[in-house]
Scaffold this motif. Sequence first.
Motif, PDB file in Angstrom:
ATOM      1  N   ALA A   1      13.398 -56.376 -24.813  1.00 31.79           N
ATOM      2  CA  ALA A   1      12.751 -57.354 -23.952  1.00 31.79           C
ATOM      3  C   ALA A   1      13.126 -58.770 -24.351  1.00 31.79           C
TER       4      ALA A   1
ATOM      5  N   THR B   1       2.888 -48.349 -25.689  1.00 34.84           N
ATOM      6  CA  THR B   1       3.282 -49.747 -25.513  1.00 34.84           C
ATOM      7  C   THR B   1       3.353 -50.488 -26.844  1.00 34.84           C
TER       8      THR B   1
ATOM      9  N   ARG C   1       4.124 -54.799 -21.817  1.00 32.61           N
ATOM     10  CA  ARG C   1       5.249 -53.964 -22.282  1.00 32.61           C
ATOM     11  C   ARG C   1       6.437 -54.091 -21.354  1.00 32.61           C
ATOM     12  N   LEU C   2       6.185 -54.230 -20.051  1.00 31.59           N
ATOM     13  CA  LEU C   2       7.266 -54.342 -19.070  1.00 31.59           C
ATOM     14  C   LEU C   2       7.704 -55.781 -18.842  1.00 31.59           C
TER      15      LEU C   2
ATOM     16  N   TRP D   1       6.518 -45.946 -17.886  1.00 27.71           N
ATOM     17  CA  TRP D   1       5.532 -46.467 -18.827  1.00 27.71           C
ATOM     18  C   TRP D   1       4.104 -46.252 -18.362  1.00 27.71           C
TER      19      TRP D   1
ATOM     20  N   SER E   1      14.565 -52.931 -20.698  1.00 28.72           N
ATOM     21  CA  SER E   1      13.120 -52.818 -20.904  1.00 28.72           C
ATOM     22  C   SER E   1      12.788 -52.629 -22.374  1.00 28.72           C
TER      23      SER E   1
ATOM     24  N   TRP F   1       0.212 -52.599 -20.101  1.00 33.71           N
ATOM     25  CA  TRP F   1       1.345 -52.112 -19.311  1.00 33.71           C
ATOM     26  C   TRP F   1       2.224 -53.266 -18.848  1.00 33.71           C
TER      27      TRP F   1
ATOM     28  N   VAL G   1      11.410 -47.694 -14.483  1.00 39.84           N
ATOM     29  CA  VAL G   1      10.854 -48.222 -15.723  1.00 39.84           C
ATOM     30  C   VAL G   1       9.343 -48.373 -15.614  1.00 39.84           C
ATOM     31  N   ALA G   2       8.868 -48.899 -14.480  1.00 40.50           N
ATOM     32  CA  ALA G   2       7.425 -49.086 -14.299  1.00 40.50           C
ATOM     33  C   ALA G   2       6.677 -47.756 -14.338  1.00 40.50           C
TER      34      ALA G   2
ATOM     35  N   PRO H   1       9.327 -56.976 -13.748  1.00 39.79           N
ATOM     36  CA  PRO H   1       9.632 -55.742 -13.006  1.00 39.79           C
ATOM     37  C   PRO H   1       8.487 -55.262 -12.136  1.00 39.79           C
ATOM     38  N   VAL H   2       7.251 -55.466 -12.579  1.00 33.12           N
ATOM     39  CA  VAL H   2       6.092 -55.041 -11.795  1.00 33.12           C
ATOM     40  C   VAL H   2       5.906 -55.956 -10.589  1.00 33.12           C
TER      41      VAL H   2
END
Length: 512
Positions: free
Chosen positions: A182, A124, A495-496, A90, A179, A492, A86-87, A500-501
């Motif tokens: 959200a 995004t 949006r995530l 995007w 994702s 970024w 997912v990361a 997750p990041v």
Amino acid sequence: MRPRMAVRRPSLELAVELESVVNLVAAVVKYIALAFLFPAFLALGFGEPAWPFFAAAGITFAAGFGVELLTTGKERVGVREGFLVVALVWLVLPAVGAIPYFLAGEGQLAHPLSAFFESVSGFTATGATVLGDVDFLQLNKSMAMWRQFTQWLGGMGILMLAIVVLPRLSVGGRQLLHSELAGPTELERLTSSIRETARQLWLFYVGLTALAVLVLSVVGWSGLDPAMDVYDAAAHAFTTVALGGFSTEPNSLAAFGPATQWAVIAFVLLAGMNFLRLYRAFVQRRPLQAARDDEIRLYLILLAVGSGLLFIELSVSGILSGEKAIRHAVFEAVSTMTTAGYASADYTKWGGLAALTLLVLMFIGASAGSTGGSLKVVRHLLIGRVLRRELVQAVHREAVLPVRLSGAAVDERILRSVAAFVVFYLVVFALGSIGLVVESRRGGIDVTAFEAIGAAAATLGNVGPAFGFAGPFGSYAPFSDISKGILIGLMWLGRLEIIPVLVLLTRSYWRN
């Protein structure tokens, strides 16, 4: 002598199948090449250069197909790999989406970083732009439509990938679907199949977009707003349903009449709700279930309060009155809180109460399970109920009080994740704001602390327009390249939804 005990060292073997991740991301890139055909054929119809889109399609397909052939394992993607997929998706999708901007080589978008910024903002569904009035005039119709279309793809149209690319990946598909929806949502209650859920929601998304095109076209055909033609109706329907905020006009929705503004805000209001609730209400014909939803009720209350505060500012200060004051107050409140990012007026010329109200609305966001960004209404609702429980338990220490949402008890793990997300969100926002202030001072750019805060909030929350030169009728072009890099990172992360990041930055993610 006592024998030495063997020291057990942790395994250095990676717990993530990187080849599987690369293989799946390449497959996604391969399929996104098809998206370039829409603006390409539109360019042929308008007699405009279509080669940037065909070239982008060829480059994207060749890169995706080539890497997919050289790697294997996308069917083995699981929960752990899903975070990285997912990361990367995007980041890679905006990169290939910027190719037509760069190849066309006009204005701000001729610079690679600016082209990437515009593409990230598109995919995004943020709506922040580096285009000024002159740059807008340089865009032809097909390139302007590509900007709009990227937001539609990035809203929830990307769910098509869950159907095409991930038909066999129940876990990986769930990660991608999470994702897109959200916030704290329950996917299982709609359908037991992730593929079927994605298909149904995507069809609903397409249907809502088609309805928006029809309504906006009727507004133009009927003479209620002669400025709205079929082209603009389709372009704004894409970004309305996606809550993106890009427009074909440098003055956003201020370039159109009251009928268009009211129609757009009605669709924005709907798109800001949980798509699972909308699906049940309109497709499964269970409107009462949506009416009893706590989040929807708070969503409407907060929008009413925000609209009221803006109306008071406009009326008391004498800026606007009557229907205009009501329309612009409602429009800006709904557009900002849902993170749509449209503008019906230059709110930077309004008073301090309006600026503070809009800044607060940027932190509220739309509903969980919508195409909007920011913190989401349901998280504010849950945190409020947790705080209320703490106050009650300060007096009645033995009381066991579960937090309820729409009548159902909320798992304590969800409450902890909500609290953690809010803390992470505020920390990232603070770091982003400080970074913009420091870099602006270093680069000699005139940015006040409030404007830096607004820019960080608008990009992290995927709202788009901020204050100062980055306001609704301005652009982010004056920011330095380093500042643009910070803003791209914020878009970024927003949006995530950050988590997750941050998971990717932990040692436990990479090691067994």
